[in-house]
Design a protein around this motif. Structure first.
Motif, PDB file in Angstrom:
ATOM      1  N   ASP A  36       5.685  11.563  -4.040  1.00  0.00           N
ATOM      2  CA  ASP A  36       4.726  10.522  -4.403  1.00  0.00           C
ATOM      3  C   ASP A  36       4.142  10.886  -5.754  1.00  0.00           C
ATOM      4  O   ASP A  36       3.511  11.943  -5.885  1.00  0.00           O
ATOM      5  CB  ASP A  36       3.643  10.454  -3.322  1.00  0.00           C
ATOM      6  CG  ASP A  36       2.617   9.374  -3.563  1.00  0.00           C
ATOM      7  OD1 ASP A  36       2.049   9.326  -4.679  1.00  0.00           O
ATOM      8  OD2 ASP A  36       2.368   8.578  -2.651  1.00  0.00           O
ATOM      9  N   SER A  37       4.352  10.045  -6.768  1.00  0.00           N
ATOM     10  CA  SER A  37       3.891  10.391  -8.114  1.00  0.00           C
ATOM     11  C   SER A  37       2.371  10.538  -8.162  1.00  0.00           C
ATOM     12  O   SER A  37       1.860  11.430  -8.846  1.00  0.00           O
ATOM     13  CB  SER A  37       4.381   9.377  -9.154  1.00  0.00           C
ATOM     14  OG  SER A  37       3.834   8.099  -8.928  1.00  0.00           O
ATOM     15  N   ASP A  38       1.628   9.714  -7.426  1.00  0.00           N
ATOM     16  CA  ASP A  38       0.164   9.853  -7.414  1.00  0.00           C
ATOM     17  C   ASP A  38      -0.252  11.205  -6.837  1.00  0.00           C
ATOM     18  O   ASP A  38      -1.138  11.874  -7.367  1.00  0.00           O
ATOM     19  CB  ASP A  38      -0.497   8.727  -6.619  1.00  0.00           C
ATOM     20  CG  ASP A  38      -0.597   7.422  -7.402  1.00  0.00           C
ATOM     21  OD1 ASP A  38      -0.282   7.412  -8.618  1.00  0.00           O
ATOM     22  OD2 ASP A  38      -1.007   6.408  -6.801  1.00  0.00           O
ATOM     23  N   GLU A  42      -2.333  14.173  -8.736  1.00  0.00           N
ATOM     24  CA  GLU A  42      -3.548  14.778  -8.188  1.00  0.00           C
ATOM     25  C   GLU A  42      -3.399  16.291  -8.065  1.00  0.00           C
ATOM     26  O   GLU A  42      -4.331  17.044  -8.366  1.00  0.00           O
ATOM     27  CB  GLU A  42      -3.880  14.164  -6.824  1.00  0.00           C
ATOM     28  CG  GLU A  42      -4.377  12.743  -6.927  1.00  0.00           C
ATOM     29  CD  GLU A  42      -4.739  12.114  -5.595  1.00  0.00           C
ATOM     30  OE1 GLU A  42      -5.515  11.135  -5.610  1.00  0.00           O
ATOM     31  OE2 GLU A  42      -4.269  12.593  -4.543  1.00  0.00           O
ATOM     32  N   ILE A  49      -7.083  10.570  -8.079  1.00  0.00           N
ATOM     33  CA  ILE A  49      -6.802   9.516  -9.067  1.00  0.00           C
ATOM     34  C   ILE A  49      -8.113   8.864  -9.499  1.00  0.00           C
ATOM     35  O   ILE A  49      -8.348   8.641 -10.688  1.00  0.00           O
ATOM     36  CB  ILE A  49      -5.830   8.458  -8.491  1.00  0.00           C
ATOM     37  CG1 ILE A  49      -4.507   9.091  -8.049  1.00  0.00           C
ATOM     38  CG2 ILE A  49      -5.611   7.316  -9.478  1.00  0.00           C
ATOM     39  CD1 ILE A  49      -3.689   9.743  -9.120  1.00  0.00           C
ATOM     40  N   GLU A  65       0.805   9.883 -15.808  1.00  0.00           N
ATOM     41  CA  GLU A  65       1.689   9.285 -14.813  1.00  0.00           C
ATOM     42  C   GLU A  65       3.122   9.219 -15.339  1.00  0.00           C
ATOM     43  O   GLU A  65       4.069   9.579 -14.634  1.00  0.00           O
ATOM     44  CB  GLU A  65       1.170   7.885 -14.481  1.00  0.00           C
ATOM     45  CG  GLU A  65       1.963   7.127 -13.452  1.00  0.00           C
ATOM     46  CD  GLU A  65       1.328   5.781 -13.156  1.00  0.00           C
ATOM     47  OE1 GLU A  65       1.036   5.525 -11.977  1.00  0.00           O
ATOM     48  OE2 GLU A  65       1.124   4.980 -14.109  1.00  0.00           O
ATOM     49  N   THR A  82       5.749   5.360  -6.451  1.00  0.00           N
ATOM     50  CA  THR A  82       4.963   5.359  -7.685  1.00  0.00           C
ATOM     51  C   THR A  82       3.686   4.555  -7.493  1.00  0.00           C
ATOM     52  O   THR A  82       3.587   3.724  -6.588  1.00  0.00           O
ATOM     53  CB  THR A  82       5.755   4.735  -8.854  1.00  0.00           C
ATOM     54  OG1 THR A  82       6.085   3.386  -8.522  1.00  0.00           O
ATOM     55  CG2 THR A  82       7.009   5.531  -9.147  1.00  0.00           C
ATOM     56  N   GLY A  83       2.721   4.797  -8.349  1.00  0.00           N
ATOM     57  CA  GLY A  83       1.492   4.014  -8.328  1.00  0.00           C
ATOM     58  C   GLY A  83       1.783   2.578  -8.730  1.00  0.00           C
ATOM     59  O   GLY A  83       2.777   2.293  -9.403  1.00  0.00           O
ATOM     60  N   ARG A 122      -9.286   3.040  -4.283  1.00  0.00           N
ATOM     61  CA  ARG A 122      -8.534   2.248  -5.261  1.00  0.00           C
ATOM     62  C   ARG A 122      -9.431   1.949  -6.463  1.00  0.00           C
ATOM     63  O   ARG A 122     -10.223   1.006  -6.439  1.00  0.00           O
ATOM     64  CB  ARG A 122      -8.065   0.923  -4.637  1.00  0.00           C
ATOM     65  CG  ARG A 122      -7.352   1.065  -3.308  1.00  0.00           C
ATOM     66  CD  ARG A 122      -5.967   1.624  -3.479  1.00  0.00           C
ATOM     67  NE  ARG A 122      -5.264   1.650  -2.191  1.00  0.00           N
ATOM     68  CZ  ARG A 122      -4.015   1.979  -2.042  1.00  0.00           C
ATOM     69  NH1 ARG A 122      -3.303   2.302  -3.103  1.00  0.00           N
ATOM     70  NH2 ARG A 122      -3.448   1.999  -0.858  1.00  0.00           N
TER      71      ARG A 122
END
Length: 181
Positions: A36-38, A42, A49, A65, A82-83, A122
């Protein structure tokens, strides 16, 4: 049966589309890693984020990112979540096209809203009218998401596992991505 990937599968789509949950299920079905890129951002930044957005701003976050996505695309083939904003940048789309395959998890706005409305994680929805913000983001982003090589539409009532199988079926039908090992 264990399967393999000929290229990294990059899940794109709106926040709440299920990229992480469905991505983990796809990885399990195919017996490949999930990233998971997010989460990777982190981990590297040692902050959330939301904290990155607040402290350094969205442009800084988007640059980091892109760097993380590039690193992950150069690593072992995997399912990569990805986000929601990652696919908006042309350089990210080009990297993904060159080194992987983009799969848009296309989800109706009302389903997205049901999934994200009670979450305060979010940063882009920290507005006076988060539903309107979500709608506007979807309207802006969907033409870019539509550039993905594979589009898989969610249906009301599909479980995470059913949606993951729908994506796997789309990958197999597309050809050149999933291989038997």
């Amino acid at each position: 049966m264990a399967k393999g990937l000929k290229k990294t599968v990059v899940l794109v789509g709106m926040m709440g589309a299920g990229k992480t949950a469905v991505g983990k299920a796809i990885a399990q079905i195919l017996n490949v890693p999930f990233l998971d890129s997010d989460a990777e951002i982190e981990l590297a930044a040692d902050r959330t984020i939301a904290e990155i957005f607040e402290r350094d701003g969205e442009p800084f976050f988007r640059t980091k990112e892109s760097q993380v996505i590039e690193r992950l695309l150069n690593d072992e083939r995997c399912i990569l979540s990805t986000g929601g904003g990652a696919y908006m940048r042309a350089d990210n789309r080009e990297m993904i096209l060159e080194k992987g395959v983009a799969v848009w998890l296309k989800v109706d706005l009302n389903i997205l809203w049901q999934r994200v409305r009670h979450r305060n994680t979010r940063p882009l929805l920290q507005t006076a009218n988060p539903y309107e913000t979500l709608r506007d983001l979807a309207q802006t982003r969907e033409p870019m998401y539509a550039k993905a090589e594979i589009v898989v539409e969610a249906e009301p009532g599909l479980s995470v596992e059913q949606m993951a199988q729908k994506v796997v079926d789309a990958l197999v039908a597309h050809g050149g991505i999933v291989k038997d090992t």
